[in-house]
Design an enzyme around this catalytic site. Structure first.
Site, short mmCIF file in Angstrom:
data_model
loop_
_atom_site.label_atom_id
_atom_site.label_comp_id
_atom_site.label_asym_id
_atom_site.label_seq_id
_atom_site.Cartn_x
_atom_site.Cartn_y
_atom_site.Cartn_z
N SER A 123 0.55 -1.11 -0.44
CA SER A 123 -0.11 0.31 0.45
C SER A 123 0.86 1.11 -0.22
O SER A 123 2.14 1.45 0.25
CB SER A 123 -1.26 0.32 1.33
N GLU B 296 7.20 -0.14 -4.32
CA GLU B 296 5.93 -0.02 -5.72
C GLU B 296 4.89 -0.35 -4.84
O GLU B 296 4.32 -0.61 -3.73
CB GLU B 296 6.27 -1.86 -6.70
N CYS C 244 -0.99 -5.04 -9.46
CA CYS C 244 -0.32 -3.91 -9.32
C CYS C 244 -0.64 -3.79 -11.54
O CYS C 244 -0.64 -2.49 -11.76
CB CYS C 244 0.58 -3.79 -9.18
N GLU D 272 -7.18 3.73 -6.93
CA GLU D 272 -6.46 2.77 -6.61
C GLU D 272 -8.20 2.57 -6.25
O GLU D 272 -7.58 2.82 -5.18
CB GLU D 272 -5.19 2.14 -6.80
P1 NAP Z 1 0.54 -3.72 3.12
O1 NAP Z 1 -1.17 -3.22 4.46
O2 NAP Z 1 0.82 -2.50 3.09
O3 NAP Z 1 1.67 -4.77 3.66
C1 NAP Z 1 2.54 -4.93 3.14
C2 NAP Z 1 3.88 -5.33 4.03
O4 NAP Z 1 4.01 -4.87 4.99
C3 NAP Z 1 3.57 -6.59 5.37
O5 NAP Z 1 4.36 -7.42 4.84
C4 NAP Z 1 2.96 -5.16 5.99
O6 NAP Z 1 2.99 -6.18 7.85
C5 NAP Z 1 4.31 -4.23 6.35
N1 NAP Z 1 3.94 -2.69 6.39
C6 NAP Z 1 2.22 -2.24 5.98
N2 NAP Z 1 3.03 -0.40 6.79
C7 NAP Z 1 3.90 -1.40 7.46
C8 NAP Z 1 4.96 -0.42 8.48
N3 NAP Z 1 3.97 1.23 8.10
N4 NAP Z 1 5.40 -0.51 8.87
C9 NAP Z 1 6.01 -1.58 9.70
N5 NAP Z 1 6.28 -2.84 7.89
C10 NAP Z 1 4.88 -2.45 7.88
O7 NAP Z 1 0.14 -3.74 2.04
P2 NAP Z 1 -1.03 -5.32 1.79
O8 NAP Z 1 -0.81 -6.03 3.25
O9 NAP Z 1 -0.75 -5.97 0.84
O10 NAP Z 1 -1.88 -5.08 1.13
C11 NAP Z 1 -3.04 -3.72 1.42
C12 NAP Z 1 -3.38 -2.99 0.32
O11 NAP Z 1 -2.22 -2.50 -0.67
C13 NAP Z 1 -4.26 -3.54 -0.16
O12 NAP Z 1 -6.24 -3.03 -0.10
C14 NAP Z 1 -3.77 -2.62 -1.77
O13 NAP Z 1 -4.71 -1.18 -1.63
C15 NAP Z 1 -2.25 -2.67 -1.31
N6 NAP Z 1 -1.32 -3.21 -2.70
C16 NAP Z 1 -1.41 -2.66 -4.04
C17 NAP Z 1 -0.83 -3.15 -4.58
C18 NAP Z 1 -0.36 -2.78 -5.54
O14 NAP Z 1 0.60 -3.80 -6.60
N7 NAP Z 1 -1.10 -1.79 -6.53
C19 NAP Z 1 -0.25 -4.59 -3.73
C20 NAP Z 1 0.08 -5.22 -3.02
C21 NAP Z 1 -1.07 -4.64 -2.00
P3 NAP Z 1 2.25 -6.58 8.46
O15 NAP Z 1 1.37 -7.39 6.97
O16 NAP Z 1 2.44 -7.50 9.55
O17 NAP Z 1 1.46 -5.02 8.49
#
Ligand code: NAP
Length: 525
Positions: A242, A265, A302, A392
């Site tokens: 995200s 990304e 993505c 998005e």
């Molecule tokens: P995410 O919430 O950003 O997490 C990705 C990874 O980063 C996880 O391992 C998470 O750990 C870690 N993380 C996130 N924020 C952090 C912080 N502040 N401090 C430390 N570690 C952190 O992404 P997601 O779980 O894959 O999905 C959530 C949202 O991301 C989706 O709804 C979508 O909108 C977006 N996404 C976009 C793409 C793209 O390619 N555009 C791809 C995937 C996801 P934890 O899980 O332990 O919290």
């Protein structure tokens, strides 16, 4: 291959220090065995110390040794591909066949990077020989090569649980560059992550490398991710996820006493511009093709084409009908995680609140985290008023924009933030409008596609999976394709060195037989 839920810190199997978690079957909401260990900053400390100890010897492996190591990982992935795909499917709800394709793609990437390593061009060996007689001042011998950054932290992505995860392109390109990797596994697919981690660890042992070349950690909450970004021995970070998460980690890294590069990304809507002649000639086919791509992998890609813009005119209604038909025919499907499902529901509501009309919907959700496919439509003028409509929606939803004229199309194009890709559907009569759009798209995207849809991505030498913010945090690099290795390299210049002390890539007579720029001339002596 056995899954025991331990953290893989170098050669050690480490039990939980911060509790345990279980994978969830997103189709039923039920927990899947076994419990997985969660760690924290102590485990990051151990993994970072080991990675640092491993760095010098790993960075000095010969090109052949390093390439062979990458090929061992590829062979290991091939050997467990059916088991890996089954486990990843159980944990993500994605189809086994799709995941078998991902496993094959991952193995191929490791082999492709092995070839890049063998070729040695990534070193960018550059020699400016001494010119003792140069006037008015003699030139000293200068030689430059690129070396690895050091130990790096890689955050596995949720949405492609194999090819963007533990054994994904980030890991392959970092290891190819010579960087030991500490992998932060995504909690959405812990079993699949462990299987891939074990394959890499086995290849480390079989290749006789220092155990610190690879570790896999996992945690609950932000502690482990923050500890990785903060650790003084970690020299670079990659992340897919995200915008909020990516930017939190990016900002944190810039606040370190010694800031480090963070390649995130994050988000992209991959706009599709349908120009008038193409719309009139094949509007129906474009609408059908767009919706088909949009729905792939439950819209959790993505490169999902999420917004289609077309100037109202002949072909528009046919295109809209074809888009709607695909969406209506699609049953609701399980999304990756409860969090992603909840974010999808919120974002769909946001589009409605912003004035987008819901013109088609697929089958209603039956299971707990099923995403219903939805098509929205909005007028171009409204899009210009509210830039939030260009954000998005991660999941199976798309927005059709009915644009008034070419000027409005150009104005909307100018409003888009950075994108991974953009597409133009054009015919011959559209060339002059396409020429006006092109410079706008070049400034905003990493990849421009004509008469196809942006998904899927090739993994090759010319591939670019990057783009200006917020698609990524550094538009100069790609996270997919062979040049992804450049994120993990930095240049070092060696001045006035005796031949025996020079790195092999820069020695007299080019003993490695690699491409070298000598006094401005590229050759492979
Ligand atoms: P995410 O919430 O950003 O997490 C990705 C990874 O980063 C996880 O391992 C998470 O750990 C870690 N993380 C996130 N924020 C952090 C912080 N502040 N401090 C430390 N570690 C952190 O992404 P997601 O779980 O894959 O999905 C959530 C949202 O991301 C989706 O709804 C979508 O909108 C977006 N996404 C976009 C793409 C793209 O390619 N555009 C791809 C995937 C996801 P934890 O899980 O332990 O919290």
């Amino acid at each position: 291959m056995q899954i025991n839920g331990k953290l893989l810190i170098g050669a050690q199997e480490v039990s939980a220090t911060k509790g345990t978690m279980k994978a969830l079957d997103p189709a039923t909401g039920e927990a899947i065995e076994p419990p997985f260990a969660l760690g924290g900053s102590d485990e990051v400390e151990r993994a970072a110390q080991l990675a640092d100890e491993a760095f010098d010897s790993y960075n000095r492996t010969t090109l052949a040794e390093r390439a062979q190591f990458l090929e061992r990982i590829a062979d290991g992935l091939d050997a467990i591909a059916p088991e890996l795909a089954r486990r990843a499917s159980l944990e993500t709800g994605l189809p086994v066949a799709q995941l078998e394709g991902e496993a094959a793609k991952s193995a191929t990437q490791f082999r492709q990077f092995a070839a890049v390593v063998r070729q040695g061009r990534f070193r960018q060996a550059t020699i400016d020989p001494a010119q003792p007689d140069r006037a008015p001042r003699a030139r000293m011998d200068h030689r430059m090569q690129k070396i690895a950054l050091g130990p790096v932290a890689i955050f596995g992505a949720s949405n492609f649980p194999i090819s963007y995860s533990v054994a994904g392109g980030d890991t392959a390109s970092a290891l190819a560059a010579g960087c030991p990797v500490i992998l932060k596994a995504h909690n959405g697919h812990p079993g699949a992550s462990e299987l891939m981690g074990r394959v890499i660890r086995q290849a480390v042992a079989e290749s006789g490398l220092h155990e610190g070349v690879f570790s896999l950690v996992r945690g609950g909450g932000n502690e482990i991710g923050e500890a990785l970004v903060d650790h003084p021995l970690v020299r670079g970070v990659t992340f897919t996820g995200s915008e909020a998460g990516g930017m939190a980690l990016y900002r944190r890294a810039q606040l370190r006493p010694d800031p480090i590069p963070v390649f995130t990304e994050m988000t992209s809507v991959n706009p599709t511009f349908v120009l008038p002649a193409a719309l009139a000639a094949r509007g129906h086919a474009i609408g059908d093709g767009f919706s088909e791509r949009m729905l792939v992998t439950v819209g959790q890609a993505c490169l999902k084409p999420a917004i289609l813009l077309a100037i109202d005119g002949p072909g528009y209604d046919g295109m809209k009908a074809a888009m709607a038909a695909r969406v209506e025919a699609m049953a609701a499907r399980t999304m990756l995680t409860p969090g992603i499902h909840e974010a999808y529901r919120r974002n769909v509501a946001r589009l409605g609140d912003a004035g987008a009309a819901r013109i088609a919907a697929g089958g209603a959700s039956q299971g707990p985290w099923e995403g219903q496919s939805i098509l929205f439509e909005i007028e171009g003028a409204r899009m210009l008023d509210d830039p939030s409509l260009s954000e998005e929606v991660f999941g199976p939803a798309a927005l059709l924009v009915r644009v008034a004229d070419a000027e409005q199309l150009i104005a909307i194009a100018k409003q888009f933030r950075g994108q991974l890709s953009a597409t133009m559907q054009i015919d011959h009569a559209d060339l002059s409008l396409a020429e006006r759009l092109l410079p706008l798209l070049e400034r905003r995207t990493g990849r421009i596609v004509v008469n196809a849809f942006s998904h899927p991505q090739e993994v090759s030498h010319a591939s670019i999976h990057g783009g200006p913010f917020p698609a990524t945090s550094d538009s100069r690099f790609t996270s997919v394709g062979m040049t992804a290795i450049e994120r993990f390299l930095r240049p070092v210049c060696y001045q006035g060195f005796p031949d025996a002390l020079l790195p092999e890539a820069l020695r007299q007579g080019n003993p490695l037989g690699i491409w070298c720029l000598t006094d401005g001339e590229l050759s492979k002596a």
